[in-house]
Design an enzyme around this catalytic site. Structure first.
Site: not given
Length: 368
Positions: A19, A210, A305
């Site tokens: 990710h 999230e 991220d």
């Protein structure tokens, strides 16, 4: 290895990243140089100050200021040569950080202002990743990369982007993602795209759990049939910690039906500790649910991220978990193998990396 882990071991540990956003991982100098070429005005002129501005803005607690950071990175990713450069540098930077496999995601629909077509965007990114892989191999830090083509959940192009992913699956694309604000934009709005992808046997990950809770995760898993959960940290809303230990020495906890399903089905969680703290999904690295989820044997993976906005790297994510979460080298080995088991490349390629790279790499460090 159960004792303290030195920084050199953490830097040398093989890493797997599932990710990572291409538009969230640019070098500040690259942003500044391209912005100067195209006449884009940046919030601060100095390169060193620019990197700090991105980190402060992402950590400000203001959603508007956080989103503004991507205005500047996306602005410098509109020309073919700029997409190639950004992708090449991403592969090189990740490889230098010890990442041996990375899936890098981005939304092609956000890179059309310079006149490129969707297909040309994907081709430019693939060219850059291939060049980066070659340079990294020459530097003695080989890396395998794959593209995750992303659709924006608030837009209406998901079927088009799904078809784009299918067209390029033999040219670097390994899967499909949807991203963007969860609240008000459930993944079920994109069932046409998911149906197409399932029929095409193409892998899917969905940003869910999230900023929004269990309904987002439930829809991603049960309605859209996702292979992985992007973040998924809010699965904790379906777990009751009882206290003490169970008969296996794990934390005693009662799992709700959804949490139990996610664990039973081994649905991977693409957890991003530093980013999750910035967005308020966790209060600190020490208190991040990743530790409990690991101990409860969910399929946990560790990710960055947005490396620029979070001022992070895979080494820094692992360092935080070791120093603040009490993780061991065996824990890091376990989540790294988890990530490769969950990767969207063919099984034989995953197995080759696990057996030929990750396990020997950790064995040299004293784990496994």
């Amino acid at each position: 290895m159960t004792g303290p882990i030195d920084s050199d071991s953490l830097a040398r540990a093989p890493k797997v990243l599932l990710h990572d956003h291409l538009d969230g991982g640019l070098r500040p100098a690259t942003v500044a140089e391209i912005a100067a070429e195209i006449g884009h005005t940046l919030p601060v002129p100095d390169v060193a100050e620019l990197g700090e501005w991105f980190r402060r803005s992402a950590d400000s607690g203001s959603l508007e200021r956080y989103l503004e950071t991507f205005v500047h990175t996306v602005a410098v990713m509109q020309r073919h040569e700029d997409l190639v450069r950004v992708a090449r540098e991403a592969a090189i930077d990740l490889a230098a950080d010890g990442v041996v496999y990375a899936e890098i995601r981005y939304a092609p629909e956000q890179h059309l202002e310079g006149g490129l077509s969707l297909d040309e965007v994907v081709a430019a990114v693939q060219q850059g990743l291939a060049e980066g892989e070659k340079e990294a191999a020459s530097a003695g830090t080989p890396i395998r990369t794959g593209q995750l083509v992303t659709a924006m959940r608030h837009a209406a192009r998901s079927r088009e982007i799904a078809e784009l992913a299918e067209r390029h699956r033999d040219n670097g694309v390994v899967g499909f993602d949807i991203a963007g604000a969860e609240a008000g934009f459930p993944p079920s709005r994109h069932l046409d795209a998911f149906g197409y992808l399932h029929e095409a046997n193409l892998h899917v990950t969905i940003h869910a759990g999230e900023a929004f809770g269990l309904p987002s995760i439930w829809e991603a898993v049960q309605v859209c049939g996702t292979d992985r959960l992007g973040h998924g940290v809010r699965i904790m809303d379906d777990i009751e910690v009882i206290g003490g230990k169970d008969e296996y020495g794990r934390p005693a906890a009662k799992l709700g039906r959804l949490a139990g399903w996610v664990r039973d089905k081994r649905i991977p969680l693409e957890l991003c500790p530093t980013s999750n703290v910035q967005t308020g999904a966790a209060s600190s690295i020490a208190e991040h649910p990743i530790g409990l989820l690991k101990d409860l044997r969910f399929r946990v993976t560790v990710n960055t991220d947005n490396r620029l906005m979070s001022g992070t790297s895979m080494t820094q994510e692992m360092t935080g978990l070791v120093q603040q979460g009490g993780w061991t080298l065996e824990d890091l080995r376990w989540v790294t193998i988890n990530a490769l088991k969950s990767a969207f490349i063919p099984f034989d390629e995953r197995l080759a990396l696990i057996e030929g790279v990750v396990k020997p790499g950790y064995a040299r460090l004293g784990a496994g």
